[in-house]
Design an enzyme around this catalytic site. Structure first.
Site, short mmCIF file in Angstrom:
data_model
loop_
_atom_site.label_atom_id
_atom_site.label_comp_id
_atom_site.label_asym_id
_atom_site.label_seq_id
_atom_site.Cartn_x
_atom_site.Cartn_y
_atom_site.Cartn_z
N LYS A 90 0.83 -1.21 0.00
CA LYS A 90 0.00 0.00 0.00
C LYS A 90 0.87 1.25 0.00
O LYS A 90 0.57 2.23 -0.68
CB LYS A 90 -0.98 -0.02 1.17
N LYS A 134 -5.96 -10.81 -12.19
CA LYS A 134 -6.80 -11.31 -11.09
C LYS A 134 -8.03 -10.39 -10.96
O LYS A 134 -7.89 -9.18 -11.04
CB LYS A 134 -5.99 -11.27 -9.79
N LYS A 194 -11.69 -5.68 -7.02
CA LYS A 194 -12.35 -4.37 -6.97
C LYS A 194 -11.38 -3.26 -7.38
O LYS A 194 -11.74 -2.33 -8.06
CB LYS A 194 -12.80 -4.07 -5.54
#
Ligand code: ADP
Ligand code: TRP
Length: 321
Positions: free
Chosen positions: A110, A189, A192
């Site tokens: 992240k 993959k 979202k």
């Protein structure tokens, strides 16, 4: 055996979530005591819209129930309905080395993506450890991306037991096979965060449009396609159509004669039929908003029963009581 897993209410669930997380969890119902929860505290690390969190939480609960989770056999609850987890998180946090958290892949990923970190994001694995340990969980079924978090949970539980005496149950992760990675509409993959999803409960017209819009190559229908097995529509069809139908489409694509338009049409129809009973169930459940609130309230009461025992043990062991 106690089985526990959580899912964040961060958006509409897609068929990757269904085949990778929901279906395996529903299948586990016969193997032990299952506890499933909606990780709304965790969602605060990435979602700051209150109304969206409230709505997503109910939507995720409806999705689970519509897909076959039996709330009588299992416990389904909202994480924040048992705020005791925050107290255990504090206790665990005082035994968690900074270095352990600094090595967390999901945190590092992240940061690498440019997300500016807050304490919650850094502490995410400690809250997840508290989730798991608060319910004496033995087995934690998760995707590969969560394996390290469960290993950290084990380290933290062992440290607690070493420091304060045998108190917490050390859990095992149960990692689903790599084949459980459902490809998205663009071949990466399905996720979202990549905007390549096929929702479980998508609206008919929009979903048909998404499927018909899958980008393929420019070979003519008549051309044989030796790489038919790698075709995204074939891979998705294998999940939603009976094996012989998916196999027949794959063979016709390989041999030549099946056009991409017809293949995508078949995919839409099988997708739509596959989820039809769940869609009907979901509509029925959604028509009665009290039902899902009752399920979550009852789930929280049952979860709290276990949680307060474990917390009492941890408080006594550590000298808080
Ligand atoms: P997303 O990547 O869409 O944000 P999450 O990280 O919220 O999905 O995943 C929720 C659960 O669904 C996890 O257990 C995860 O392993 C599973 N999952 C998500 N995407 C896929 C996929 N494409 N194939 C298989 N399982 C998936
Ligand atoms: N971190 C998990 C995810 O993003 C969700 C989660 C929170 C979880 N607490 C958990 C999963 C405890 C298993 C056990 O998918």
């Amino acid at each position: 055996m106690r089985i526990l897993t959580g899912i964040q209410p961060s958006g509409q669930l897609h068929i990757g979530n269904y085949f990778g997380a929901i279906k395996p969890a529903v299948d586990l119902q016969s193997r032990g005591d299952c506890t499933y929860f909606i990780a709304d505290y965790h969602s605060m690390t990435s979602l700051t819209e209150a109304e969206a969190r409230r709505k997503n939480t109910i939507d995720v609960a409806l999705d689970w129930l519509a897909c076959g989770l039996d709330p009588k056999k299992n416990v389904l609850f909202r994480q924040s309905d048992v705020p005791e987890v925050c107290e255990l998180m504090w206790m665990l946090g005082t035994l968690t080395p900074m270095g352990l958290l600094e090595r967390a892949h999901s945190y590092k990923d992240k940061i690498a993506k440019g997300i500016s970190p807050n304490f919650g994001l850094f502490a995410y694995p400690v809250l997840m450890a508290a989730d798991i340990l608060l319910y004496d969980s033995n087995v934690v079924p998760v995707g590969r991306d969560q394996k390290q978090h469960v290993e950290m949970t084990r380290d933290i539980a062992i440290k607690f037991n070493h420091t304060y005496g045998e108190t917490l149950v050390v859990p095992e992760p149960e990692i689903r096979d790599e084949t459980a990675v459902v490809p998205g509409l663009d071949g990466q993959k399905m996720s979202k965060s990549y905007g390549n999803t096929l929702e479980i409960f998508g609206e008919e017209k929009a979903t048909r449009k998404k499927i018909m819009g899958i980008v393929m190559d420019s070979r003519t229908p008549a051309e044989p396609k030796p790489d038919a097995g790698k075709n995204i529509a074939i891979q998705l069809l294998k999940l939603v159509a009976p094996a012989e139908i998916a196999g027949d489409h794959e063979n016709r694509l390989r041999a030549g004669g099946l056009g991409y338009g017809d293949l995508k049409k078949a995919l839409f129809e099988h997708y739509w039929d596959f989820f039809a009973p769940y869609r009907a169930k979901r509509a029925e459940l959604a028509a009665n908003p009290d039902y899902v609130h009752d399920v979550l309230r009852d789930g929280a009461a049952r979860a709290r029963g276990v949680a307060s025992d474990v917390l009492r043990r941890a408080r006594r062991a550590s000298g808080l009581a």
